[in-house]
Design a protein around this motif. Structure first.
Motif, PDB file in Angstrom:
ATOM      1  N   ALA A   1      54.775  64.607   7.163  1.00  0.00           N
ATOM      2  CA  ALA A   1      54.215  63.339   6.986  1.00  0.00           C
ATOM      3  C   ALA A   1      52.854  63.098   7.084  1.00  0.00           C
ATOM      4  O   ALA A   1      52.252  63.441   8.009  1.00  0.00           O
ATOM      5  N   VAL A   2      52.323  62.762   5.980  1.00  0.00           N
ATOM      6  CA  VAL A   2      50.768  62.609   5.832  1.00  0.00           C
ATOM      7  C   VAL A   2      50.423  61.142   5.891  1.00  0.00           C
ATOM      8  O   VAL A   2      48.998  61.164   6.491  1.00  0.00           O
TER       9      VAL A   2
ATOM     10  N   LYS B   1      61.623  44.681   5.146  1.00  0.00           N
ATOM     11  CA  LYS B   1      60.323  45.541   5.503  1.00  0.00           C
ATOM     12  C   LYS B   1      60.647  46.863   5.515  1.00  0.00           C
ATOM     13  O   LYS B   1      61.891  47.146   6.122  1.00  0.00           O
ATOM     14  N   ARG B   2      60.262  47.831   5.006  1.00  0.00           N
ATOM     15  CA  ARG B   2      60.329  49.300   5.351  1.00  0.00           C
ATOM     16  C   ARG B   2      59.096  50.084   5.569  1.00  0.00           C
ATOM     17  O   ARG B   2      57.988  49.747   5.269  1.00  0.00           O
ATOM     18  N   ILE B   3      59.359  51.261   6.302  1.00  0.00           N
ATOM     19  CA  ILE B   3      58.113  52.156   6.338  1.00  0.00           C
ATOM     20  C   ILE B   3      58.352  53.231   5.010  1.00  0.00           C
ATOM     21  O   ILE B   3      59.224  53.732   5.235  1.00  0.00           O
ATOM     22  N   GLN B   4      57.072  53.233   4.533  1.00  0.00           N
ATOM     23  CA  GLN B   4      56.998  54.298   3.525  1.00  0.00           C
ATOM     24  C   GLN B   4      56.028  55.405   4.074  1.00  0.00           C
ATOM     25  O   GLN B   4      54.965  55.156   4.154  1.00  0.00           O
ATOM     26  N   TYR B   5      56.808  56.628   4.053  1.00  0.00           N
ATOM     27  CA  TYR B   5      56.076  57.832   4.430  1.00  0.00           C
ATOM     28  C   TYR B   5      55.654  58.686   3.346  1.00  0.00           C
ATOM     29  O   TYR B   5      56.549  58.871   2.614  1.00  0.00           O
ATOM     30  N   GLU B   6      54.564  58.923   3.140  1.00  0.00           N
ATOM     31  CA  GLU B   6      53.948  59.843   1.906  1.00  0.00           C
ATOM     32  C   GLU B   6      54.006  61.121   2.777  1.00  0.00           C
ATOM     33  O   GLU B   6      53.608  61.527   3.808  1.00  0.00           O
ATOM     34  N   ILE B   7      54.958  62.288   1.995  1.00  0.00           N
ATOM     35  CA  ILE B   7      55.160  63.395   2.568  1.00  0.00           C
ATOM     36  C   ILE B   7      54.600  64.528   1.784  1.00  0.00           C
ATOM     37  O   ILE B   7      54.118  64.267   0.469  1.00  0.00           O
ATOM     38  N   LYS B   8      54.178  65.652   2.318  1.00  0.00           N
ATOM     39  CA  LYS B   8      54.112  66.773   1.876  1.00  0.00           C
ATOM     40  C   LYS B   8      55.277  67.884   1.812  1.00  0.00           C
ATOM     41  O   LYS B   8      55.492  68.181   2.835  1.00  0.00           O
ATOM     42  N   GLN B   9      55.951  67.995   0.867  1.00  0.00           N
ATOM     43  CA  GLN B   9      57.155  68.755   0.852  1.00  0.00           C
ATOM     44  C   GLN B   9      56.519  70.333   0.906  1.00  0.00           C
ATOM     45  O   GLN B   9      55.946  70.735  -0.103  1.00  0.00           O
TER      46      GLN B   9
ATOM     47  N   ARG C   1      63.916  55.704  11.496  1.00  0.00           N
ATOM     48  CA  ARG C   1      63.292  56.964  12.024  1.00  0.00           C
ATOM     49  C   ARG C   1      61.763  56.751  12.058  1.00  0.00           C
ATOM     50  O   ARG C   1      60.919  56.552  11.122  1.00  0.00           O
ATOM     51  N   LEU C   2      61.084  57.444  13.201  1.00  0.00           N
ATOM     52  CA  LEU C   2      59.766  57.492  13.352  1.00  0.00           C
ATOM     53  C   LEU C   2      59.112  58.854  13.165  1.00  0.00           C
ATOM     54  O   LEU C   2      59.764  59.728  13.712  1.00  0.00           O
ATOM     55  N   LEU C   3      58.301  59.067  12.247  1.00  0.00           N
ATOM     56  CA  LEU C   3      57.772  60.219  11.904  1.00  0.00           C
ATOM     57  C   LEU C   3      56.133  60.408  12.254  1.00  0.00           C
ATOM     58  O   LEU C   3      55.670  59.541  12.261  1.00  0.00           O
ATOM     59  N   ASP C   4      55.768  61.703  12.894  1.00  0.00           N
ATOM     60  CA  ASP C   4      54.501  61.569  13.340  1.00  0.00           C
ATOM     61  C   ASP C   4      53.609  62.037  11.908  1.00  0.00           C
ATOM     62  O   ASP C   4      53.938  63.023  11.144  1.00  0.00           O
ATOM     63  N   THR C   5      52.723  61.162  11.665  1.00  0.00           N
ATOM     64  CA  THR C   5      51.921  61.417  10.398  1.00  0.00           C
ATOM     65  C   THR C   5      50.614  62.194  10.892  1.00  0.00           C
ATOM     66  O   THR C   5      50.208  62.249  12.105  1.00  0.00           O
TER      67      THR C   5
END
Length: 178
Positions: free
Chosen positions: A6-7, A24-32, A57-61
């Protein structure tokens, strides 16, 4: 099922609830990094609820931590995840799990994994593997079988647990063994 980093993250609107309030939603931009199973198109964004209280779900950016993520793909570069989906840091996976993602799990796509919640428990057909981590390891969903075995289809059409780093041969764990 993807391996990704997650970036960045930002809160976005994703429609309205039945009362007209914005959702509301959290949008994670990711590098696959790798697609193990899914659409032909890379996943660019992962969406989740804004907190764990509503199954987010919480992801570390920052792009340092790699994840194995299994969610629901829309096929248009977007994926949705909740607390019920598999999200693990790549470093927390066992060597067997990492190897099985590339080489073994697809050998078990026709097999069914049956959960054993309390002993005794049995399989009802030869295409099942009995998963006993929950019953044998005090409600542990990440036990020995999950971390070190793969349920795969044998040449005779039956399914069995396999453990090992070499390609599968005749070394299968009998269904009766935990």
């Amino acid at each position: 099922v993807i391996r990704a980093k997650a970036v960045s993250a930002k809160e976005v609107d994703s429609g309205n609830d039945i009362y007209g309030n914005p959702i509301k939603r959290i949008q994670y931009e990711i590098k696959q990094i790798k697609m193990f199973k899914g659409p032909d198109k890379d996943i660019e964004f992962i969406y989740t609820a804004p907190s764990t209280a509503v199954c987010g779900r919480l992801l570390d950016t920052g792009g340092k931590k790699e994840y194995l993520i299994a969610g629901k793909s829309e096929g248009n570069g977007k994926m949705h995840i909740t607390l019920c989906d598999l999200v693990s840091t790549w470093d927390s996976l066992s060597p067997t799990q990492k190897k099985s993602l590339n080489q073994r799990y697809q050998m078990g796509c026709e097999c069914k994994i049956s959960r054993c919640l309390s002993i005794p428990c049995f399989v009802s057909s030869s295409d099942e593997c009995l998963w006993t981590d929950w019953a044998m390891e005090k409600n542990n969903v990440d036990g020995r079988q999950a971390r070190h075995y793969a349920c795969i289809k044998r040449s005779d059409g039956s399914c069995a647990w396999y453990r090992g780093m070499a390609p599968p041969k005749q070394e299968f764990l009998d269904i009766e063994d935990p």
